[in-house]
Design a protein around this motif. Structure first.
Motif, short mmCIF file in Angstrom:
data_model
loop_
_atom_site.label_atom_id
_atom_site.label_comp_id
_atom_site.label_asym_id
_atom_site.label_seq_id
_atom_site.Cartn_x
_atom_site.Cartn_y
_atom_site.Cartn_z
N ARG A 77 36.95 -77.60 28.30
CA ARG A 77 35.54 -77.71 27.95
C ARG A 77 34.67 -76.89 28.89
NH1 ARG A 77 38.46 -82.01 27.43
NH2 ARG A 77 38.58 -83.05 25.41
N ARG A 78 35.11 -76.71 30.10
CA ARG A 78 34.36 -75.93 31.07
C ARG A 78 34.87 -74.49 31.22
NH1 ARG A 78 34.38 -79.58 36.40
NH2 ARG A 78 33.23 -77.78 37.23
N HIS A 79 36.18 -74.30 31.01
CA HIS A 79 36.77 -73.04 31.47
C HIS A 79 37.62 -72.29 30.44
CE1 HIS A 79 36.22 -75.35 35.40
NE2 HIS A 79 35.35 -74.35 35.44
N TRP A 80 37.64 -72.75 29.19
CA TRP A 80 38.39 -72.01 28.17
C TRP A 80 37.42 -71.63 27.05
CZ3 TRP A 80 42.70 -73.96 24.37
CH2 TRP A 80 43.44 -72.86 23.92
N PRO A 81 36.87 -70.43 27.07
CA PRO A 81 35.88 -70.03 26.07
C PRO A 81 36.37 -70.17 24.63
CG PRO A 81 35.96 -68.44 27.87
CD PRO A 81 37.09 -69.39 28.09
N VAL A 82 37.65 -69.90 24.38
CA VAL A 82 38.18 -70.04 23.02
C VAL A 82 37.97 -71.46 22.51
CG1 VAL A 82 40.28 -69.95 21.63
CG2 VAL A 82 39.88 -68.22 23.38
N TRP A 83 38.15 -72.44 23.38
CA TRP A 83 37.96 -73.84 23.01
C TRP A 83 36.48 -74.16 22.81
CZ3 TRP A 83 41.15 -77.80 21.73
CH2 TRP A 83 40.60 -79.09 21.73
N ARG A 84 35.66 -73.73 23.76
CA ARG A 84 34.22 -74.02 23.70
C ARG A 84 33.58 -73.41 22.47
NH1 ARG A 84 33.85 -72.20 29.08
NH2 ARG A 84 32.48 -70.55 28.34
N GLN A 85 34.08 -72.28 22.04
CA GLN A 85 33.49 -71.57 20.91
C GLN A 85 34.07 -71.99 19.57
OE1 GLN A 85 34.25 -67.51 22.12
NE2 GLN A 85 32.96 -67.72 23.95
#
Length: 405
Positions: free
Chosen positions: A62-70
């Protein structure tokens, strides 16, 4: 370094053959996971240890994986639960310390040692059942699997009627060849069952870890949210038995397939601890562990892992690293002086349950070989089928003959 990602075999048919191929591509190489997700596989023990202890490596998507956040990871991704849970397994920094502190009190040396009579009693009961049964048996199903399951279910407070469903769900969590539809259905099933367990223990508290976590949640929600509570119980149930099952499975297999090594232990020339640590190095119970993420750009050995890129810890490949363990790295040898391994991780996320795994193995293995001195594999070791996973490293079945004649 190879440009195209190495596609991991979702069936885990040849964990160590694949590990050798990964090491040949370098200390770090890109791999493709189910769903086309790409991560850096860390294949050499010194580099893996360095990164596992590096504060610039996170487990929080949630903080450090852009693929997940996006929103780039679909709900039915087969590895979704390995990333989506909110517990100490996927926490970083202060959040990880907070969540780990709530669980760590159940795994102090004193509490682990207090479990020894329980482990001994469960082991003795399983051996009695084996003694009363047929001479040929699947020892994974009849011994290596039920021992840690029973221990962890008692520790966590799982009632008998919920256990079969949870076992099936946990097996599917580790099945990396699962279909997206099966993965989504299984995630819904395990959340339903664990939520029911939490509701039961809230109504009927007991002297177990789940009840303790509920008390922490109900007394002060800032210490533990309801979501974190449920996800922590999921973590304890799943991680609390898989490593031990595979360790027992591989220890029995390795010692039976290497009778000269078994004789050293039975004669007291080498300890059971020697055997256990060599098994953990030679057959890491978890071959590849997803996922971690680069908090910043990290340069290692001339290779750049860019901020936000995913990382997978390849314990299986690292355990047989010839640059560290020499030309005999592929050989099972309990007499080797240096049995260094990372089977339980390293750094902030070092496995809290490691002492319990050692206790279970060092109770169960000598008891098994003492009860059945003629124990033998029913098929050659190289004909044993692996479980369907590139995460879990164990056998589908472990057929043995308990008694001669």
């Amino acid at each position: 370094m190879a440009a195209d990602p190495f596609v991991l075999d979702t069936t885990g048919r040849d964990i160590h053959g694949e590990g050798a191929l990964l090491r040949a591509r370098g200390a770090m190489t890109r791999v493709e996971l189910p769903g086309g997700v790409v991560a850096w596989s860390i294949n050499r023990i010194d580099v893996l240890k360095r990164l596992l202890g590096d504060a610039r490596v996170s487990k929080d998507p949630r903080r450090h994986w852009p693929v997940w956040r996006q929103g780039g990871i679909p709900e039915d991704w087969p590895l979704h639960l390995w990333v989506s849970v909110r517990n100490m397994f996927t926490a970083y920094g202060d959040e990880h310390r907070r969540l780990r502190s709530l669980v760590s009190k159940a795994f102090t040396p004193r509490r682990i040692e207090a479990l020894r009579p329980t482990v001994e009693a469960i082991t003795a009961g399983l051996l009695d059942d084996l003694d009363a049964g047929p001479p040929r048996v699947d020892l994974r199903a009849a011994f290596a699997y039920p021992l840690p399951i029973e221990v962890v279910c008692r520790l966590i407070g799982v009632p008998d009627d919920i256990r079969p469903g949870l076992r099936r769900a946990v097996d599917l969590i580790f099945d990396t060849a699962i279909t997206p539809a099966e993965a989504l259905a299984n995630r819904q099933d395990i959340y339903r069952m664990v939520s029911e367990l939490v509701a039961l223990r809230r109504r009927q508290p007991a002297d177990d870890v789940t009840s303790g976590l509920i008390a922490a949640c109900d007394e002060q929600a800032s210490r533990l949210s309801e979501e974190e509570l449920v996800d922590t119980v999921i973590l304890l149930i799943s991680a609390g038995h898989e490593t031990t099952v595979n360790l027992l499975d591989h220890a029995i297999t390795a010692l039976l397939a290497h009778p000269d090594q078994l004789r050293l232990v039975l004669a007291g020339e080498r300890s059971w601890s020697d055997a256990v640590h060599e098994v953990l190095r030679w057959q890491a119970p978890v071959a590849n562990l997803p996922l971690r993420y680069a908090v910043d750009d990290i340069a290692v050995n001339g290779v750049l892992i860019r901020r936000g890129e995913a990382i997978i810890a390849s314990y299986g490949a690292a355990g047989r690293d010839p640059d560290f363990h020499g030309p005999t790295a592929d050989r099972f040898d309990i007499t080797r002086e240096d049995k260094t391994h990372l089977a339980f991780g390293h750094g902030a996320h070092f496995c809290l349950g490691a002492p319990l795994v050692h206790l279970e193995a060092e109770v169960a293995l000598p008891a098994l070989f003492a009860r059945f001195p003629d124990l033998a594999l029913a098929v050659p070791a190289d004909r044993l089928r692996p479980v369907r996973s590139f995460i879990s490293n164990g056998h589908d079945t472990l057929p043995v003959v308990l008694r001669a004649g």
